[in-house]
Design a protein around this motif. Structure first.
Motif, PDB file in Angstrom:
ATOM      1  N   ASN A   1       0.827  -1.208   0.000  1.00  0.00           N
ATOM      2  CA  ASN A   1       0.000   0.000   0.000  1.00  0.00           C
ATOM      3  C   ASN A   1       0.861   1.258   0.000  1.00  0.00           C
ATOM      4  OD1 ASN A   1      -2.471  -1.467   0.216  1.00  0.00           O
ATOM      5  ND2 ASN A   1      -2.021  -1.795   2.383  1.00  0.00           N
TER       6      ASN A   1
ATOM      7  N   GLU B   1       2.870   2.024   2.165  1.00  0.00           N
ATOM      8  CA  GLU B   1       3.036   2.486   3.540  1.00  0.00           C
ATOM      9  C   GLU B   1       4.357   1.945   4.081  1.00  0.00           C
ATOM     10  OE1 GLU B   1      -0.447   1.536   5.802  1.00  0.00           O
ATOM     11  OE2 GLU B   1      -1.558   3.196   4.906  1.00  0.00           O
ATOM     12  N   PRO B   2       4.970   2.690   5.004  1.00  0.00           N
ATOM     13  CA  PRO B   2       6.285   2.247   5.498  1.00  0.00           C
ATOM     14  C   PRO B   2       6.213   0.921   6.235  1.00  0.00           C
ATOM     15  CG  PRO B   2       5.427   4.076   6.809  1.00  0.00           C
ATOM     16  CD  PRO B   2       4.521   3.932   5.634  1.00  0.00           C
TER      17      PRO B   2
ATOM     18  N   GLU C   1       7.769  -1.001   9.174  1.00  0.00           N
ATOM     19  CA  GLU C   1       8.597  -0.845  10.368  1.00  0.00           C
ATOM     20  C   GLU C   1       9.239  -2.190  10.711  1.00  0.00           C
ATOM     21  OE1 GLU C   1       6.522   0.929  13.704  1.00  0.00           O
ATOM     22  OE2 GLU C   1       7.976   0.083  15.114  1.00  0.00           O
TER      23      GLU C   1
ATOM     24  N   ASP D   1      10.038   3.559  12.313  1.00  0.00           N
ATOM     25  CA  ASP D   1       8.587   3.621  12.076  1.00  0.00           C
ATOM     26  C   ASP D   1       8.249   4.217  10.726  1.00  0.00           C
ATOM     27  OD1 ASP D   1       9.647   6.039  13.067  1.00  0.00           O
ATOM     28  OD2 ASP D   1       7.662   6.740  13.629  1.00  0.00           O
TER      29      ASP D   1
ATOM     30  N   TRP E   1       2.875  -5.964   9.488  1.00  0.00           N
ATOM     31  CA  TRP E   1       2.561  -5.583  10.872  1.00  0.00           C
ATOM     32  C   TRP E   1       1.332  -6.308  11.367  1.00  0.00           C
ATOM     33  CZ3 TRP E   1      -2.132  -3.353  11.922  1.00  0.00           C
ATOM     34  CH2 TRP E   1      -2.823  -2.779  10.849  1.00  0.00           C
ATOM     35  N   TYR E   2       0.369  -6.510  10.473  1.00  0.00           N
ATOM     36  CA  TYR E   2      -0.885  -7.121  10.939  1.00  0.00           C
ATOM     37  C   TYR E   2      -0.704  -8.610  11.202  1.00  0.00           C
ATOM     38  CZ  TYR E   2      -1.037  -7.611   5.848  1.00  0.00           C
ATOM     39  OH  TYR E   2      -0.722  -7.857   4.531  1.00  0.00           O
TER      40      TYR E   2
ATOM     41  N   ARG F   1       0.313  -8.889  14.723  1.00  0.00           N
ATOM     42  CA  ARG F   1      -0.648  -8.459  15.743  1.00  0.00           C
ATOM     43  C   ARG F   1      -1.921  -9.284  15.701  1.00  0.00           C
ATOM     44  NH1 ARG F   1      -0.172  -1.897  16.118  1.00  0.00           N
ATOM     45  NH2 ARG F   1       2.024  -1.750  15.613  1.00  0.00           N
ATOM     46  N   GLY F   2      -1.788 -10.562  15.489  1.00  0.00           N
ATOM     47  CA  GLY F   2      -2.940 -11.429  15.673  1.00  0.00           C
ATOM     48  C   GLY F   2      -3.728 -11.747  14.429  1.00  0.00           C
ATOM     49  N   MET F   3      -3.295 -11.242  13.276  1.00  0.00           N
ATOM     50  CA  MET F   3      -4.034 -11.518  12.043  1.00  0.00           C
ATOM     51  C   MET F   3      -4.182 -13.006  11.753  1.00  0.00           C
ATOM     52  SD  MET F   3      -5.574 -10.278   9.410  1.00  0.00           S
ATOM     53  CE  MET F   3      -6.025 -10.714   7.745  1.00  0.00           C
TER      54      MET F   3
ATOM     55  N   MET G   1      -5.018 -15.306  13.425  1.00  0.00           N
ATOM     56  CA  MET G   1      -5.975 -15.979  14.289  1.00  0.00           C
ATOM     57  C   MET G   1      -6.965 -16.840  13.495  1.00  0.00           C
ATOM     58  SD  MET G   1      -8.518 -14.209  16.995  1.00  0.00           S
ATOM     59  CE  MET G   1      -7.288 -13.228  17.794  1.00  0.00           C
ATOM     60  N   GLU G   2      -7.468 -16.279  12.401  1.00  0.00           N
ATOM     61  CA  GLU G   2      -8.448 -17.064  11.653  1.00  0.00           C
ATOM     62  C   GLU G   2      -7.984 -17.347  10.229  1.00  0.00           C
ATOM     63  OE1 GLU G   2      -9.639 -12.807  10.834  1.00  0.00           O
ATOM     64  OE2 GLU G   2      -8.737 -13.958  12.438  1.00  0.00           O
TER      65      GLU G   2
END
Lengths: 521, 550
Positions: free
Chosen positions: A127, A129-130, A132, A160, A183-184, A187-189, A191-192
Motif C-alpha cells: 500500500n 506504507e512504510p 517498520e 517507524d 505488521w498485521y 498483531r494477531g491476524m 488468528m483465523e
C-alpha cells in the motif's frame, strides 16, 4: 665545554638519550586534496598502548618526534571515520605499517582520508506504507583471505517511517536485501487465517531472486538511495521448538541462500524453551532453521531444514552444545606457558558469515564454540613465529575439518615453533614499493587449503615478512594491486611461471628482494 | 473447593446477556476509524470484530461440580472472529456476527490501539473508533562545527510522578547513526527529557595490546535545551501525533583514557562500565576489556570527578564493582576494581501478638484476600530507591533484600493494614528524609521494622464529580509524611468506596491515574484541592469528593 663533556662521560652507560625521528605530513581530503583541520592523528607503536597523538590545525599538518620502531598511523577527522595510513580504500585495521628508523624518510607523509559512502532508503509495503522493523541486510563484494567473495557487511531494522541508512561505507560493490513481516501478521491476524500474508525477501533493485540481484557500486563520498517495496505472498506460519539440551532463552534464525551463497535471514526471533518461537508469516521457499545462544551470536545449538509450501510448518530442533571441534594441541619448540595466549579460528567454508575464534586452554586442550555443521578451516592466531604443522582427525591429516551435527572430537593439532621465515623488500625500478601485495603460495595446494596461501601488503619501506610458514616449496611474487586474490588458483596461475621458487625446511630463514610484476591478463 | 468457589464468583461478576435466540451469524457491524486528533479517516487499519456469549450466572451458581460448569461452557456457541481492513475512507464492515457480547479492536502502526465492548442484538452501524496517534522525538547530533556525531548514546527519560515526587525514568536508549541521527517513536503523550550522554561502545578482546579507538576530543553530556543536570533540563511536552525535532549541538573537550584491571569477574559475561558524576548523572563511555586478563581501557573520558561503576549480569548473581576516579589532564592508569556479589540486607519485622505471621493461610473471600483487605498480616513491602527516586530493590514479601549494590538509598515501608511505629537501620532509628548507606561488606543487623496493631477507622468515599471518567485514584495524605507511602484507592462513579486508615488527620485527593500529584513537593501540595477528614478508630465517616485535586 670540555668539562661538560667530561662530566657526561662519567655517567653510567644506562643513561642514554634515545634517538628520535620525525614523523610528519598533511592530512587531506582524499577526494579534493583540501587539508583537514581538527584531524586526530594517532601513531601507535606495534607493541605498546602508549600512543602518540596530534590534532591538526587549519593546514592539516601533523608532526611527531618518536623513537625508532614500527608504528600504525591512523587519522580521523570530523566527518571522516578513522582510516589507516596507506589504506586508501580499506578500513583502519588493514592499513599498512610505518617503519621509523635511520635512513627512512618519514616526513611529508600524505595522510589521505576519504569521506564515507552511504546507502539509504525506505522499505514500503503493497500500500506504499512504510514497513517498520524490516530487516535490511547489506553485503559487500570483498577480497577476504585472498579471495573475492560476497561478505556480510551490516544489518539494520527500519524505523517507524520504514527508513534505514548505512553510512561511513568504504567505496565498493554492495548488495542489499530486505525481509520482514507484515505488521498485521504480528498483531494477531493469523488468528483465523491459515495462510497469512508474508513479505517475500526483496533484493535490490526489487527482485525476489537472489541471482537477479543487481550490485550497487558506490564511490567515496557518494550517497545512493535504494528504496525497496516488499510484495505480499501467501506465507505460512513456522513454529520452531527446541528439544534436548535447551537453555532458557535462545535465538531462532530462519535463513535461505542469498547473493553469492551467503545466508540471508528472516527477522530473528527469541525462543523461550521449549518454545515454540512463532514466525507468523514466512514466504514460500527452502530454509534452514538454526538455534543459537543469544550472546554474541556464538553458540550453535542445532539446525534443521524446512520447505515452506502449503500449511503451517512445525519444526523441532534438537539442541546440543556438543557440535564442537575439540581436541588437544601438541607443541614443538614452543613454551607451554604461551598456550593461553593462543587462539584457534574456525572459518566455515560453506558460509562466509560464519567464523568464530576461541582461546586454547592452558593444558593444551581446546574446543570451538558450538558450530553450525559444515566444513571448517582451522587457523592459528596470536602465535608469532609458529605455524599449524598438522591437523589430524583421528589418524587422517586434513586441511579442512568436516563437522557433522554431533561434533568432531579427538582432533590433534601440532603447532611448531620452527617455521620457515621469509622477509624481504618489494621494489619497482630499484625503489621500495609501499602497499604492494606479496603472494606466497605452497606448490600443489588445493582450493580450500587456505593455510597454503599467504598475502602481505608491504609496509612503508617496501618490506614484507612471513613468520608462520610451514616448510615446503613456495612461489613468491608481488603485484601492485593491494586487493589481488592471492588465494584464488585461477588468479595466481598467470603469475606462477615467473614467480620465484623457494624451497624451505623447518627453521630456515630467507631474505628476498623482488620486483613488482606487471599485470597479467 | 476454594478454587471452584472462586470460579463461580468470578463468573458472577461478568456481564450476562440473555440470548433471545440461537446465533444466526447474520449481524453486520460497520463503522469508521478516525484519527482522534485530526478526525481524518485512518486507512488500512486492522479491525478485529468478535462475537461471543457468556454462561448464565444463575445456572453457574446452581452448578454443583466443576463438570457441570464445564458443560455450561461447552453449550456456548463458538465465538466468531472477523478481521477486516479499513478502506480509503477509513470505513469497515464486519459481517457474520451473532447476538451476544461484541467487541471491536482496532490496530494500526503509529497509533495506540483502541477497543470497544458492547451488547450486540442486531446490526450496528456508525461505530466510530478513534485512534490516538503516537508521537516521536528525533534529531541530529552535531559538534560545534556542525559535523554529525555518530556513536553518541541518546537517553530518553519519561518524566513521571511516583510516590508523590517527579522523577525521570529511563524509557529508551539509542545510539546515533553515522549521520548523527536518532529517533524515538511510538511515544505516548507525556513529558520527556532527552540526554546526549556521550560516546558509547563496548567490546571484548583477547589481544595483549588494545588498539586505540579513542578520540582526542569528546562531547560533553548534555540534556536537550543545554542543561547539564536533570533538575534544570528542559521538559519536552509531547502531545498526541506530534513529532518534536530535538537537535543537539555538543561542545567537545579534550578526552583521556582510563586504564585498569578488573578482578573477580565472571567469565564470558559482558561487563557494563558507567562513569557516574557527582550529581549522579551517568556518562556513557567506550570500553574494551581483555576477557582473559581482566585488563580494561575506557576511551573518551572527560575531565571530572566520577565513580566508575562496573556491573555484570552474570547468572545467578549480579556482580558489582566501583572505584572513585578523578580525570584531570591526562590518562588515568592502574585503576583496580574488585567485582563482588551484591549485599543481602536482612529484615526483622516485629508485630503485635494479634497480627498473624505471613505464613498463616490467608482466606480468599469474593476474590479478594481477606488478609490484605480487612486484617493485618505481619509483613511489609520494603523498597529501596536510588538518588533519582527510582525503585531499584525490594524485598517482594521476603525476609531479606537480596543482591543489593553497595551505596546510598532512600527507604520506604508499606505494611499490610497495620502501622509502622519504628524503622531502624543498623540499630539507628530512621526518620523521613534520611537514607541508608549499604556498605560493601554487608549489613549485619539490617532493617528492623516495628509494626503496631492500631485499630483502623473507615472512610466511605463517594464522588459527586460530574462526568467522572474511569481510572480516578484517591490518596490520603497525613499532615506529616512518614517512611510509609500514603494509602490510596479508586474512586468509583456510582459506588461508595471504603478506605481503611489508621486514626488521624488526612486530606483526601482524587486524581486521574495518568497524572498523579506531586504531593511531596510542598509548592505543588499547597495548590492541590482536597477534602480534610479526621479518622477515628472503629468509626466510619462519609466523604464526598466534588472535584479532582488539580
Amino acid at each position: 665545554m670540555k668539562i661538560v663533556v667530561g662530566i657526561l662521560g662519567l655517567l653510567p652507560c644506562a643513561v642514554t638519550f634515545a634517538q628520535t625521528y620525525s614523523v610528519s605530513g598533511v592530512v587531506t581530503n582524499g577526494l579534493t586534496g583540501i587539508p583537514l583541520k581538527k584531524a586526530d592523528v594517532v601513531l601507535l607503536p606495534e607493541k605498546s598502548e602508549k600512543e602518540f597523538r596530534f590534532l591538526t590545525g587549519a593546514d592539516g599538518q601533523f608532526q611527531f618526534q618518536v623513537p625508532e620502531g614500527k608504528y600504525g598511523l591512523s587519522a580521523a577527522a570530523p566527518g571522516f571515520a578513522r582510516q589507516g595510513f596507506g589504506g586508501v580504500s580499506k578500513p583502519v585495521e588493514i592499513g599498512v605499517s610505518l617503519y621509523v628508523r635511520a635512513g627512512q624518510d618519514t616526513t611529508h607523509l600524505p595522510m589521505r582520508l576519504f569521506p564515507g559512502a552511504a546507502i539509504r532508503g525506505k522499505i514500503s509495503d503493497q500500500n506504499s506504507e512504510p514497513v517498520e522493523s524490516a530487516m535490511v541486510q547489506l553485503f559487500r563484494l570483498a577480497t577476504v583471505q585472498g579471495r573475492k567473495q560476497v561478505v556480510f557487511a551490516r544489518e539494520q531494522y527500519t524505523n517507524d517511517l520504514g527508513e534505514y541508512a548505512f553510512g561511513n561505507l568504504i567505496a565498493g560493490t554492495y548488495y542489499l536485501a530486505a525481509s520482514g513481516t507484515p505488521w498485521y501478521a504480528k498483531r494477531g491476524m493469523p488468528m483465523e487465517k491459515s495462510d497469512p500474508d508474508a513479505y517475500r525477501t526483496a533484493y535490490y533493485p526489487g527482485v525476489a531472486n537472489a541471482a537477479a540481484a543487481a550490485p550497487l557500486a558506490i564511490a567515496f563520498g557518494q550517497e545512493v538511495r535504494a528504496d525497496l517495496a516488499l510484495s505480499i505472498v501467501r506465507g505460512q506460519s513456522v513454529n520452531v521448538s527446541c528439544k534436548g539440551n535447551c537453555p532458557a532463552r535462545l535465538l531462532a534464525q530462519i535463513f535461505s541462500e542469498g547473493v553469492g551463497g551467503i545466508s540471508v535471514y528472516q527477522p530473528v526471533m527469541s525462543l523461550y524453551s521449549p518454545g515454540p518461537a512463532h514466525f507468523g508469516s514466512v514466504p514460500p521457499g527452502h530454509y534452514k532453521v538454526r538455534l543459537r545462544l543469544p550472546q554474541g551470536g556464538q553458540g550453535y545449538l542445532g539446525m534443521s531444514e524446512i520447505d515452506v509450501t502449503n500449511g503451517d510448518v512445525n519444526v523441532t530442533v534438537t539442541a546440543s552444545e556438543s557440535s564442537v571441534i575439540s581436541g588437544d594441541i601438541t607443541l614443538e619448540g614452543i613454551d607451554r606457558s604461551l598456550l593461553p595466549r593462543m587462539a584457534l579460528r574456525y572459518h566455515s567454508l560453506d558460509d562466509p558469515r560464519e567464523w568464530f575464534s576461541k582461546n586454547i586452554n592452558a593444558d593444551g586442550s581446546f574446543s570451538s564454540p558450538p558450530l553450525t555443521p559444515g566444513r571448517y578451516q582451522i587457523v592459528g592466531t596470536g602465535i608469532a613465529n609458529a605455524y599449524l604443522k598438522t591437523v589430524l582427525v583421528g589418524e587422517v591429516e586434513t586441511a579442512t575439518v568436516a563437522m557433522p551435527a554431533e561434533g568432531v572430537k579427538n582432533v590433534k593439532i601440532a603447532i611448531s615453533g620452527r617455521p620457515f621465515r621469509l622477509k624481504g623488500t618489494v621494489l619497482q625500478g630499484g625503489k621500495p614499493v609501499f602497499g604492494a601485495l606479496v603472494s606466497l603460495s605452497r606448490a600443489g595446494a588445493g582450493r580450500d587449503d587456505f593455510e597454503a596461501f599467504h598475502g602481505f601488503q608491504t609496509d612503508s619501506d617496501g618490506s614484507f615478512y612471513f613468520d608462520t610458514l610451514a616448510p615446503g616449496t613456495y612461489r613468491l611474487f608481488a603485484v601492485s594491486d593491494g586487493s589481488f586474490e592471492y588465494s584464488n588458483l585461477e588468479a595466481l596461475k598467470p603469475y606462477l611461471a615467473e614467480a620465484r621458487v623457494i624451497e624451505a625446511g623447518a627453521g630456515d630463514s630467507f631474505t628476498e628482494k623482488i620486483e613488482v610484476m606487471s599485470v597479467k591478463p | 473447593m476454594q478454587q471452584f468457589r472462586l470460579v463461580v464468583l468470578v463468573l458472577s461478576l461478568l456481564p450476562w446477556h440473555v440470548a433471545a435466540q440461537e446465533p444466526q451469524g447474520e449481524i453486520d457491524l460497520s463503522g469508521q476509524v478516525v484519527n482522534a486528533v485530526s478526525g481524518e479517516p485512518v486507512v488500512h487499519a486492522m479491525v478485529q470484530c468478535t462475537a461471543h456469549r457468556q454462561i448464565n450466572p444463575v445456572a453457574a451458581r446452581e452448578a454443583k461440580t466443576r463438570e457441570e460448569i464445564e458443560a455450561l461452557f461447552l453449550k456456548l456457541p463458538k465465538p466468531v472472529f472477523t478481521t477486516v481492513f479499513t478502506d480509503g475512507t477509513g470505513s469497515f464492515r464486519c459481517a457474520g456476527l451473532f447476538a451476544g457480547n461484541g467487541s471491536v479492536q482496532v490496530t494500526k502502526p503509529q497509533f495506540e490501539g483502541a477497543s470497544e465492548n458492547f451488547e450486540l442484538s442486531g446490526p450496528k452501524e456508525g461505530l466510530r473508533m478513534k485512534l490516538l496517534p503516537l508521537s516521536a522525538i528525533d534529531g541530529v547530533v552535531k559538534d560545534e562545527d556542525g559535523v554529525p556525531l555518530s556513536g553518541i548514546q541518546m537517553i530518553l527519560y519519561q518524566s513521571i510522578v511516583e510516590d508523590g515526587r517527579r522523577i525521570a525514568r529511563q524509557y529508551h536508549s539509542q545510539i546515533t547513526d553515522e549521520f548523527g541521527h536518532y529517533r524515538f517513536w511510538d511515544l505516548r503523550p507525556a513529558k520527556y527529557l532527552v540526554r546526549a550522554a556521550g560516546r558509547y561502545a563496548s567490546g571484548e578482546t583477547r589481544a595483549e595490546y588494545m588498539a586505540t579507538t579513542a578520540a582526542a576530543e569528546s562531547p560533553l553530556a548534555v540534556y536537550f535545551g543545554g542543561a547539564r543536570n536533570r533538575g534544570s533540563a528542559l521538559l519536552l511536552d509531547l502531545h498526541s501525533g506530534e513529532n518534536i525535532p530535538a537537535d543537539f549541538k555538543l561542545v567537545t573537550a579534550a578526552s583521556h583514557r582510563v586504564i585498569g584491571q578488573i578482578a573477580g569477574k565472571a567469565p564470558n559475561q559482558p561487563l557494563k562500565f558507567e562513569l557516574m558524576d557527582e550529581e549522579g548523572e551517568v556518562w556513557s563511555t567506550k570500553s574494551s576489556v581483555n576477557s582473559v586478563t581482566g585488563r580494561f581501557i575506557l576511551f573518551d573520558a572527560l575531565p571530572g570527578k566520577y565513580r566508575l561503576r562496573v556491573t555484570q549480569d552474570s547468572s545467578p548473581d549480579k556482580l558489582f564493582g566501583s572505584a572513585p576516579l578523578e580525570i584531570k589532564g591526562s590518562d588515568v592508569t592502574d585503576v583496580r576494581i574488585q567485582m563482588r556479589k551484591g549485599v543481602e540486607i536482612p529484615l526483622r519485622i516485629q508485630c503485635a501478638a494479634s497480627t498473624p505471621a505471613p505464613e498463616q493461610p490467608v482466606q480468599v473471600v469474593r476474590g479478594i484476600s481477606e488478609g490484605f483487605r480487612n486484617r493485618a498480616i505481619c509483613n511489609a513491602n520494603v523498597v529501596l530507591r536510588d538518588g533519582n527516586g527510582t525503585v531499584v530493590h525490594s524485598n517482594g514479601g521476603q525476609k531479606s533484600i537480596l543482591n543489593v549494590e553497595p551505596g546510598k538509598y532512600e527507604l520506604s515501608v508499606t505494611p499490610f493494614q497495620s502501622k509502622v511505629t519504628s524503622v531502624q537501620w543498623q540499630g539507628h532509628e530512621l526518620v523521613p528524609g534520611t537514607g541508608i548507606d549499604v556498605p560493601a561488606e554487608g549489613a549485619a543487623v539490617g532493617i528492623e521494622i516495628q509494626l503496631g496493631s492500631e485499630e483502623h477507622g473507615t472512610l466511605n468515599i463517594r464522588s459527586s464529580i460530574p462526568d467522572l471518567q474511569e481510572n480516578v485514584h484517591l490518596i490520603a495524605i497525613p499532615p506529616v509524611l512518614s517512611l510509609t507511602p500514603p494509602p490510596g484507592g479508586f474512586l468509583m462513579k456510582d459506588r461508595e468506596v471504603p478506605m481503611g486508615l489508621p486514626p488521624g488527620d488526612y486530606t483526601i485527593y482524587a486524581y486521574p491515574m495518568a497524572s498523579p500529584p506531586e504531593y511531596r513537593n510542598p509548592e505543588v501540595l499547597r495548590t492541590l484541592r482536597g477534602v480534610a477528614v479526621h479518622v477515628t478508630a472503629g468509626k466510619t465517616e462519609q466523604v464526598e469528593i466534588r472535584s479532582l485535586c488539580q
